[in-house]
Structure formats: C-alpha cells, structure tokens
Design an enzyme around this catalytic site. Structure first.
Site, PDB file in Angstrom:
ATOM      1  CE  LYS A 288      -4.472   0.861   2.078  1.00 14.63           C
ATOM      2  NZ  LYS A 288      -5.511   0.290   2.908  1.00 14.63           N
ATOM      3  CD  GLU A 375     -19.518  -2.100   8.557  1.00 16.82           C
ATOM      4  OE1 GLU A 375     -19.618  -3.200   7.974  1.00 16.82           O
ATOM      5  OE2 GLU A 375     -18.640  -1.267   8.254  1.00 16.82           O
ATOM      6  NE  ARG A 403     -22.349  -4.220   4.071  1.00 13.83           N
ATOM      7  CZ  ARG A 403     -21.269  -4.290   3.308  1.00 13.83           C
ATOM      8  NH1 ARG A 403     -20.156  -4.747   3.815  1.00 13.83           N
ATOM      9  NH2 ARG A 403     -21.294  -3.910   2.052  1.00 13.83           N
TER      10      ARG A 403
HETATM   11  C1  LIG Z   1     -19.217  -1.533   4.823  1.00 13.24           C
HETATM   12  C2  LIG Z   1     -18.004  -0.661   4.903  1.00 13.24           C
HETATM   13  N1  LIG Z   1     -17.434  -0.420   6.096  1.00 13.24           N
HETATM   14  C3  LIG Z   1     -16.344   0.371   6.176  1.00 13.24           C
HETATM   15  C4  LIG Z   1     -15.815   0.931   5.054  1.00 13.24           C
HETATM   16  C5  LIG Z   1     -14.619   1.874   5.167  1.00 13.24           C
HETATM   17  N2  LIG Z   1     -13.482   1.320   4.409  1.00 13.24           N
HETATM   18  C6  LIG Z   1     -13.167   1.757   3.188  1.00 13.24           C
HETATM   19  S1  LIG Z   1     -11.868   0.990   2.547  1.00 13.24           S
HETATM   20  C7  LIG Z   1     -11.635   0.088   3.952  1.00 13.24           C
HETATM   21  C8  LIG Z   1     -10.500  -0.870   4.047  1.00 13.24           C
HETATM   22  C9  LIG Z   1     -10.356  -1.692   2.825  1.00 13.24           C
HETATM   23  O1  LIG Z   1      -9.260  -2.533   2.963  1.00 13.24           O
HETATM   24  P1  LIG Z   1      -8.945  -3.579   1.840  1.00 13.24           P
HETATM   25  O2  LIG Z   1     -10.207  -4.191   1.353  1.00 13.24           O
HETATM   26  O3  LIG Z   1      -7.910  -4.506   2.337  1.00 13.24           O
HETATM   27  O4  LIG Z   1      -8.388  -2.701   0.651  1.00 13.24           O
HETATM   28  P2  LIG Z   1      -7.101  -1.758   0.623  1.00 13.24           P
HETATM   29  O5  LIG Z   1      -7.571  -0.375   0.905  1.00 13.24           O
HETATM   30  O6  LIG Z   1      -6.149  -2.222   1.654  1.00 13.24           O
HETATM   31  O7  LIG Z   1      -6.594  -1.896  -0.742  1.00 13.24           O
HETATM   32  C10 LIG Z   1     -12.609   0.393   4.895  1.00 13.24           C
HETATM   33  C11 LIG Z   1     -12.696  -0.196   6.239  1.00 13.24           C
HETATM   34  C12 LIG Z   1     -16.458   0.690   3.837  1.00 13.24           C
HETATM   35  N3  LIG Z   1     -16.039   1.223   2.698  1.00 13.24           N
HETATM   36  N4  LIG Z   1     -17.539  -0.118   3.787  1.00 13.24           N
END
Ligand SMILES: Cc1ncc(C[n+]2csc(CCOP(=O)(O)OP(=O)(O)O)c2C)c(N)n1
Length: 644
Positions: A288, A375, A403
């Site tokens: 990242k 959630e 959700r």
């Molecule tokens: C239902 C939900 N909860 C929380 C979020 C906030 N959120 C956005 S991206 C993320 C982390 C994503 O991590 P990952 O899937 O590993 O992708 P990366 O950003 O590391 O590439 C979170 C918690 C969201 N988008 N949707």
C-alpha cells in the site's frame, strides 16, 4: 477526455484498454511510473485514496493486458482503488484532474461513469457476491466473458464476502478472484483470516517455491495443458498447499502468493487463471502506498488522504484555529467515560481513526474492539455485551450502519438492549459522493420501536448526548456530521438531557423553525434574516430528539403560529420533517409545514457541502425564498401572541 499536457508520455496516449495492450512489454514499467506520478499529483491536490491506488498500479495494468473490458467484467471491491482503472479506460486528463470534484471523476467506480465499471461500489465486501452473480448470469446466458473480482484482504473480514465464498462452487465453474493482500484495511487488518494470510505470505517455503513457480510458468505451452502444469506444480509443492488450503476447501484453486509489483508474474498468473475450468483465487501481495515515501511510512493516514505535500506528506489544508472534528470530540468523551466506568466499551468496524476511537484504543486497549469490516457482527457483538451489563458504544458511520439494519431491529431494539450508536458522517460526505453520504439513518431508525434518536447542535451537546445515552435503559442513536464542530466549548461536566425534550433558542409569533443538529445555526441565521428583510417574527427550536419528538412543545406552538418550518441534513422522505408532519396529523393540527431537507435522489460527489447544497436547492438564499413564498402563500396570516 484525455488531455494531459505532456504528449510525449505514454499515459497521455492511453485512450482505452486497447492502447494498454498495444504497448510493448518493455514500456509497461514506464507506464506504471507515469501512473504513479499522476496519482500523486492529483491526490496531493484533491485528496483521495492514494495508498490503495499506488499499491495496485501493476495489478491493474496486468488486468487490462490480459482481459478486455467492457466485455470482460472487472469488479473492484470498495472501488476506492479504481483510479488506475479509470486512467486506463479513457478517464484521464482533465476529468481525472478533477477527481472527487464537481464534474470530475468520482472517487469510486460507478456504472454511470463508464461502461468499463462493471459494478459500482463504495462500501466494502460487495465484489465477490456481485461478480458471482455476473458469472452465473454469463453461464445462464451461455456467453463466454471473464469475470474477475478484485478484493482487498480486509474484504475477507466482511461477512458478505464469506457468504459469497461459500457459494462460489455451487454457482459457477469460471470465476477469478484476486486477493489483493497489502496487510492493511484502513488501519492494520485484523482477525483470524488476516493472520492466516500473513502466515502464507511469510511462509519460508514461499521464497523457495517462488523460483520453482517461475520455472513452471516459463515453460507454459501458451494456454494449453495448463491443468497438467498446475497439477504437477501442486504435487511438487505439497507442503505449501497444505498451509494454503483454506480457499481450496471452498473449492477455489489457489494461486500464489504472487508479487503484485511484478508485471510479468501477474500477467502469467492471470493468463493461467483465464484458462482454468474451476474458480481460481490469485493471492497477490502488494505494498500500500508503493512509490510515495510518506504513504509507505504511514499507510493508515494515506489510505484516504486530505490534500498533502508530496515531499513531506504533511497535510496542506490544516487551517490554524479550526474547531476540532466531531469525531475527535466524541473520541475524547468516550475515552473519558470509559476511564471512569470500565463497563463502557468502544467498538469499531475497521475505522479506529475515522471514528475517533484511536484514543480509546491507545489509552484503554482492553475496552476497545476493532472487529474488522463487519458492521453486522459489531452490532450483534455489542448486543451480546449489553446483555451482561456492559455499555457498548458502536461507532459506525451512518452510511455503513445501513448494513447492520436487521441486527439493529432484531437483536438490539427488539430486546431493548442498552447499546449506544454513534453515527459519524451523518449528512454529506462531499468528495466521496452517493455511497458515503449519511442521508438515510433517520428514516431507517425512526420506525423502530425502543430507539431513541438524537442529533446535537454542537460538540458540547454531543458529549451530553453520549453521557445521556450511556444512562438509557435501551438503545440510543446519536448522529453527527463529518468535519469540524462549531467551536462550542465542552462543559467540564456533562448533563443528562431530558429524553424527548427540545430546546427553544428563539421565540417568534409567525414562523417557528424546528431545526436538527447542524441545521440549528442555519436556522438561527435564517430567522434573523427573515426578521430583518421581511419583518417576520421567527422562532427557532433545537429539536435534539427525533424520536421521541417533543410533541408537547410542537403542538403548543403549531396551534398558535401560522407556519412551522423544519430543517434537517437528511432526506425528506421519512426524516425529521416527516416526524413533525406525522405528529401534527396525529393531533389533527392542520398548521402548514414547510420541510427543508434533501430530495428523493442520490446526491453526487462535489467540491464542498455548500456547493452540493446549492445544486439541490438548499443554499441559504434558496431556503429563504422557499420559506418566504410559503409564508406569502398562506391564505390568512394572523400574528399571534408570543409563544415560548
Ligand atoms: C461496509 C463498509 N465499512 C467500512 C468501510 C470503510 N473502508 C473503506 S476501505 C476500507 C478498508 C479496505 O481494505 P482492503 O479491502 O484490504 O483494501 P485496501 O484499501 O487495503 O486496498 C474500509 C474499512 C467501507 N467502505 N464499507
């Protein structure tokens, strides 16, 4: 759309995926570098999800070399890492330069923005299910396109991803899942699956095998006999596959781990997966923030960054003297209440910093829980804790709490359990757009028995509401907006607010404005303006509670003033104004109500809340015009005695 100034660059010549395919392999590293430069340039000005995108540059190029969108379907989870895909599908230049701004590229993928966006998203965990639906539709229709789901490692903390995983083999024989493993959610990824992935990627056999795998792929007879090659590889790497068998148990063929910054290895694995006759999961290891020192050093801060100086990583827009954010005021208050009461617990779904819970995590780690992007589980987990006399506080953005609706009704409210919900980002999340605006929570909560629903007018009242909710016998829901508060000083000691009691801020005899939360200061300005410009006597009430509504006060006013106005940062359908209308109708009071709130539409992204408000008829002038028109349109206007 692509009008990048430097025509000597490769990126400026990419008008679509065909141009990516036309490049010579030796040009691809240069393309990757130019994409990284563009990502940093634009996000350092506009803010955005720089870290995730820097991590998927090679992966996205490889996907567009091997697959052909829009025929083939690339489904990106959350879709915050879709900037590179945008740049490769004709959305560069000026359009990308206005990323997350009015009229520019959305910060997520949306079907309305491009035919290359197979599925829109903004919430996590949706890619695998949606891709499985597309693959099944393909099979039913008898067409041949490929379907690829690109999921982050944190997507596997989502229940819905695991539900889809459980259904893959019973639904299709052809699906490619990319597990983009960078070990980070927004914060460091959590949970058992994350630990499992970590064990695979740090397995000492991996390095030894990597060389062998390379050898196997080098000897590929271009697309034929792939399965034989794979089986041989699998036999010879038995130990490794014992460790990596989780996905195989779900019926997916596991490939990897693959270096996510090695274009050659990525393309070979994708080619291989393309020819498989079973669902395949490719485990891709990425960094990242790759290519930006500051982002590599602080992955959490640079997951989604505000504008920053690319050299130092410092945020450029911190204006001195800006009042603290609501989330920080909430975080400090919760840590304080938790210090004096060990039964007070904080729960987040993968967003410790965004919700303000980082402070609690640091000071009282035993009273803090990050459950991952889960959630539904967060709410049920809180319900379980509440049955044992704990006082759990679920800090979940308004949009993400959607959700967990069944858990709110079936598990918390039906059993009247004392769980407190702190719903940040209620109202607009301007740059993020439709997936992130918190405009529906009042409608979805107001109809649920036992729910106490409130919104503070300022930071001080937020602390009072948290304090009050922690003393309720049942569930309390507190909504508050993104960004800085009003600057109101927080009292030394919080007070218990009388449940269902509104606060009269200004008296009036002709119009009473009932305002909620952040609309209260707007209502006070509107009242002064109507008095100054129209010589109207206008009162203002800070509603505080949407449920229970202060019907006693409302009726005492509505029976003597000719017009009630409601103001809310929420959709009109089923919101606060609807609650006022219902209360009046119930009491057979026919006093007209002018409701100010968001219309029945999904609000797009834009430069600022003010601009979006203006675009939807909610600028102060427009609101004043509406209220004046309604006032003038009233058949008989009789000034009455002053009311409280
Ligand atoms: C239902 C939900 N909860 C929380 C979020 C906030 N959120 C956005 S991206 C993320 C982390 C994503 O991590 P990952 O899937 O590993 O992708 P990366 O950003 O590391 O590439 C979170 C918690 C969201 N988008 N949707």
């Amino acid at each position: 759309m692509n009008t990048s100034p430097s025509t000597s660059s490769l990126l400026s010549r990419i008008a679509g995926p065909a141009d990516v395919k036309a490049l010579a392999p030796e040009q691809l590293p240069q393309l990757a570098q130019e994409i990284r430069d563009e990502l940093i340039e634009v996000t350092s000005r506009n803010g955005g999800h720089i870290g995730p995108n820097l991590g998927v540059v090679e992966l996205t190029i490889a996907l567009h070399r091997v697959f052909s969108t829009p025929e083939d379907q690339l489904v990106f989870d959350v879709a915050h890492q879709g900037y590179v895909h945008k740049l490769l599908t004709g959305r560069g230049g000026e359009f990308f330069a206005k990323l997350r701004k009015t009229g520019g590229a959305s910060g997520f993928l949306t079907r309305s923005e491009s035919p290359h966006d197979a599925f829109g998203a903004g919430h996590a965990g949706t890619a695998l299910s949606a891709a499985l639906g597309m693959a099944t539709a393909r099979d039913l229709r008898g067409s041949q396109e490929h379907v690829v789901a690109v999921c982050g490692d944190a997507a596997f903390t989502c229940g819905v991803t695991l539900e889809a995983l459980n259904n893959v083999v019973s639904s299709t024989k052809r699906l490619i899942v990319i597990l983009n493993d960078n070990e980070w959610s927004i914060a460091k990824n959590v949970g058992a699956i994350s630990g499992y992935l970590n064990r695979i990627s740090t397995n000492p056999t991996y390095n030894k095998l990597h060389h062998d795998i390379e050898g196997f792929f080098k000897s590929f007879p271009s697309g034929v006999e792939m399965n034989k090659v794979y089986m041989k590889w699998k036999r010879e790497t038995k130990d490794f596959f014992v460790e990596s068998s989780l996905f195989e148990k779900f019926g997916l063929r596991y490939l990897g781990p693959v270096d996510g910054h090695n274009l050659d290895a990525l393309m070979k694995n994708l080619e291989f997966a393309k020819h498989c006759d079973v669902p395949v999961l490719i485990h891709v290891l990425t960094k990242k923030g790759k290519g930006l020192e500051a982002a590599l050093a602080s992955p959490e801060k640079f997951h989604g960054a505000s504008p920053f100086d690319p050299d130092t990583g410092e945020n450029v827009r911190s204006i001195p003297g800006t009042p603290p954010n609501y989330q920080d005021v909430f975080g400090a208050a919760l840590a304080r209440f938790a210090r004096s009461n060990p039964k007070v617990l904080g729960i987040t779904g993968a967003m410790p910093a965004g919700t303000g819970l980082s402070l609690l995590a640091k000071e009282l780690p035993g009273q803090f829980f990050d459950v991952g992007i889960a959630e539904e589980h967060a709410v049920l987990f809180a319900a379980g804790l509440a049955t044992k006399d704990f006082r759990p506080v679920c800090a979940i953005y308004s949009t993400f709490l959607q959700r967990a609706y069944d858990q709110i009704i079936h598990d918390v409210c039906l059993q009247n359990l004392p769980v407190t919900f702190c719903m940040d980002r209620a109202g607009l999340s301007a740059n993020d757009g439709a997936t992130h605006h918190g405009l529906f929570d009042l409608s979805y909560l107001r109809c649920v028995p036992n729910a106490i629903v409130m919104q503070p007018k300022d930071e001080d009242e937020l602390v009072d509401m948290l304090h009050t909710s922690l003393h309720l016998p049942g569930p309390g829901f507190i909504r508050y907006p993104r960004g800085s508060g009003t600057g109101a000083a927080v009292k030394a000691e919080p007070v218990l607010l009388p449940i269902g009691q509104a606060e009269v801020l200004r008296t009036g005899t002709q119009i009473i404005i009932w305002a909620l939360g952040g609309m209260v200061p707007e209502a006070l300005k509107l009242a002064s303006r109507l008095e100054r410009e129209e010589q109207l006597s206008v009162g203002v009430v800070n509603a505080r509670f949407v449920k229970p509504l202060d019907c006693t006060l409302l009726l005492s006013q509505a029976t003597v003033v000719p017009l009630i106005v409601t103001m809310e940062d929420h959709v009109l359908a089923g919101g606060f104004g609807s609650a006022v209308l219902e209360a009046l109708q119930e009491a057979q009071c026919t006093t007209p109500v002018e409701r100010i709130g968001w219309p029945d539409t999904f609000v797009e992204h834009g430069n600022s809340v003010d601009l979006l408000r203006a675009a939807h008829g909610l600028a102060p002038d427009e609101i004043a015009r509406k209220v004046i028109a309604r006032w003038r349109g009233l058949a008989s206007v009789k000034p009455t005695a002053d009311v409280r």
